[in-house]
Design an enzyme around this catalytic site. Structure first.
Site, PDB file in Angstrom:
ATOM      1  N   ASN A  17     -19.340 -50.994  48.385  1.00  0.00           N
ATOM      2  CA  ASN A  17     -19.338 -50.199  47.148  1.00  0.00           C
ATOM      3  C   ASN A  17     -18.053 -49.398  47.022  1.00  0.00           C
ATOM      4  O   ASN A  17     -17.509 -49.268  45.929  1.00  0.00           O
ATOM      5  CB  ASN A  17     -20.566 -49.291  47.090  1.00  0.00           C
ATOM      6  CG  ASN A  17     -21.801 -50.056  46.650  1.00  0.00           C
ATOM      7  OD1 ASN A  17     -21.952 -50.360  45.477  1.00  0.00           O
ATOM      8  ND2 ASN A  17     -22.660 -50.403  47.614  1.00  0.00           N
ATOM      9  N   MET A  95     -24.875 -42.296  54.994  1.00  0.00           N
ATOM     10  CA  MET A  95     -26.178 -42.213  55.641  1.00  0.00           C
ATOM     11  C   MET A  95     -26.340 -40.894  56.392  1.00  0.00           C
ATOM     12  O   MET A  95     -26.458 -40.860  57.619  1.00  0.00           O
ATOM     13  CB  MET A  95     -26.368 -43.422  56.577  1.00  0.00           C
ATOM     14  CG  MET A  95     -26.195 -44.756  55.872  1.00  0.00           C
ATOM     15  SD  MET A  95     -27.088 -44.888  54.305  1.00  0.00           S
ATOM     16  CE  MET A  95     -28.270 -46.146  54.707  1.00  0.00           C
ATOM     17  N   ARG A  96     -26.327 -39.807  55.631  1.00  0.00           N
ATOM     18  CA  ARG A  96     -26.500 -38.469  56.214  1.00  0.00           C
ATOM     19  C   ARG A  96     -27.534 -37.704  55.416  1.00  0.00           C
ATOM     20  O   ARG A  96     -27.552 -37.788  54.185  1.00  0.00           O
ATOM     21  CB  ARG A  96     -25.194 -37.663  56.113  1.00  0.00           C
ATOM     22  CG  ARG A  96     -24.055 -38.165  56.923  1.00  0.00           C
ATOM     23  CD  ARG A  96     -24.187 -37.869  58.379  1.00  0.00           C
ATOM     24  NE  ARG A  96     -24.332 -36.456  58.694  1.00  0.00           N
ATOM     25  CZ  ARG A  96     -24.675 -36.008  59.900  1.00  0.00           C
ATOM     26  NH1 ARG A  96     -24.912 -36.851  60.875  1.00  0.00           N
ATOM     27  NH2 ARG A  96     -24.796 -34.711  60.130  1.00  0.00           N
ATOM     28  N   ASN A 110     -25.774 -40.093  44.109  1.00  0.00           N
ATOM     29  CA  ASN A 110     -26.057 -41.003  45.217  1.00  0.00           C
ATOM     30  C   ASN A 110     -26.549 -42.347  44.678  1.00  0.00           C
ATOM     31  O   ASN A 110     -27.291 -42.400  43.705  1.00  0.00           O
ATOM     32  CB  ASN A 110     -27.147 -40.404  46.122  1.00  0.00           C
ATOM     33  CG  ASN A 110     -27.467 -41.296  47.306  1.00  0.00           C
ATOM     34  OD1 ASN A 110     -26.564 -41.812  47.963  1.00  0.00           O
ATOM     35  ND2 ASN A 110     -28.745 -41.510  47.586  1.00  0.00           N
ATOM     36  N   HIS A 112     -28.787 -45.635  45.537  1.00  0.00           N
ATOM     37  CA  HIS A 112     -29.891 -45.986  46.444  1.00  0.00           C
ATOM     38  C   HIS A 112     -30.431 -47.368  46.072  1.00  0.00           C
ATOM     39  O   HIS A 112     -30.661 -47.642  44.893  1.00  0.00           O
ATOM     40  CB  HIS A 112     -31.002 -44.936  46.365  1.00  0.00           C
ATOM     41  CG  HIS A 112     -32.076 -45.177  47.371  1.00  0.00           C
ATOM     42  ND1 HIS A 112     -31.915 -44.888  48.713  1.00  0.00           N
ATOM     43  CD2 HIS A 112     -33.306 -45.728  47.247  1.00  0.00           C
ATOM     44  CE1 HIS A 112     -33.012 -45.237  49.359  1.00  0.00           C
ATOM     45  NE2 HIS A 112     -33.864 -45.748  48.501  1.00  0.00           N
TER      46      HIS A 112
HETATM   47  C1  GAR Z   1     -25.906 -49.749  49.742  1.00  0.00           C
HETATM   48  O1  GAR Z   1     -26.852 -50.754  49.550  1.00  0.00           O
HETATM   49  C2  GAR Z   1     -26.466 -48.401  49.333  1.00  0.00           C
HETATM   50  O2  GAR Z   1     -27.320 -48.469  48.219  1.00  0.00           O
HETATM   51  C3  GAR Z   1     -27.237 -48.021  50.569  1.00  0.00           C
HETATM   52  O3  GAR Z   1     -26.368 -48.372  51.626  1.00  0.00           O
HETATM   53  C4  GAR Z   1     -25.652 -49.553  51.248  1.00  0.00           C
HETATM   54  C5  GAR Z   1     -24.192 -49.355  51.554  1.00  0.00           C
HETATM   55  O4  GAR Z   1     -23.475 -50.551  51.405  1.00  0.00           O
HETATM   56  N1  GAR Z   1     -27.581 -46.624  50.596  1.00  0.00           N
HETATM   57  C6  GAR Z   1     -28.734 -46.155  51.060  1.00  0.00           C
HETATM   58  O5  GAR Z   1     -29.579 -46.857  51.573  1.00  0.00           O
HETATM   59  C7  GAR Z   1     -28.896 -44.651  50.908  1.00  0.00           C
HETATM   60  N2  GAR Z   1     -30.212 -44.265  51.253  1.00  0.00           N
HETATM   61  P1  GAR Z   1     -21.893 -50.547  51.434  1.00  0.00           P
HETATM   62  O6  GAR Z   1     -21.455 -49.698  52.628  1.00  0.00           O
HETATM   63  O7  GAR Z   1     -21.500 -51.973  51.598  1.00  0.00           O
HETATM   64  O8  GAR Z   1     -21.409 -49.968  50.150  1.00  0.00           O
END
Ligand code: GAR
Length: 191
Positions: A17, A95-96, A110, A112
């Site tokens: 992302n 992830m904090r 955020n 999700h």
């Molecule tokens: C993404 O799918 C995001 O939605 C999720 O971590 C992934 C990061 O992917 N976030 C969560 O689960 C937050 N609770 P990336 O590092 O490839 O962007």
């Protein structure tokens, strides 16, 4: 006169992302505004650091292991963000769990990978896929100190087809994230 709009992106791992946001916004002109992405991570070995480097972008690394408490880490994170003075802070795979030290000073959004309020937490894609539901999805919401609980800004659905595997579903979720998050950022920043 071009106004520079700084977007801080917080991440912890892969950084797909982050890379997508760099592609959409880093050094890009929107009328009389130019956007730049400033990445911050809590993990010195996060893959996203290398992704950003490929675009010539350095990541601020604040290793959470170097701090004795969540609050102490958040103090440093807030200090770093306040020095940058961004227009928007985006958590994309950060992830904090944040304390009020952060949430009372910094307004952030955020990303999700579920249709909140369903499937909060770190295993949203797996839980969503195993739920028996025919749709999953993606949410962008305001950050509060309660995990995955702030006001929802936007959501998008992803169909779970009978022949989907966890991998193919996760792929669709990520594709949807890569579409939705830049859209939301553009709306919030009026770009
Ligand atoms: C993404 O799918 C995001 O939605 C999720 O971590 C992934 C990061 O992917 N976030 C969560 O689960 C937050 N609770 P990336 O590092 O490839 O962007």
């Amino acid at each position: 006169m071009v106004e520079q709009i700084k977007i801080v992106v917080l991440f912890s791992g892969e950084g797909t992302n982050l890379e997508n946001l760099i592609e959409h916004f880093h050094g890009k002109r929107f009328g009389d505004k130019e956007t730049v992405i400033i990445p911050i991570t809590n993990r010195p070995n996060a893959r996203g650091i290398l992704r950003a480097k490929r675009y010539g972008i350095e990541t601020h690394i604040i290793d959470h292991k170097a701090y004795e408490s969540r609050e102490a880490f958040d103090v440093e994170l807030v200090r770093t963000i306040e020095v940058i003075a961004p227009s928007l802070v985006v958590m994309a795979g950060f992830m904090r769990i944040l304390t009020p030290v952060f949430t009372e000073r910094i307004e952030a959004i955020n990303l999700h990978p579920s249709l909140l309020p369903l499937f909060k937490g770190a295993c949203a894609i797996e839980e969503s896929f195993a739920s028996g539901m025919k749709v999953g999805g993606v949410t962008v919401h305001w950050v509060t100190s309660e995990l995955d609980n702030g006001e929802i800004i936007d959501q998008a659905c992803v169909k779970i087809e009978p022949d989907d595997t966890l991998e193919s579903f996760a792929e669709k979720i990520h594709r949807t994230e890569h579409r939705l998050l830049p859209e939301v950022i553009k709306k919030l920043l009026k770009l």
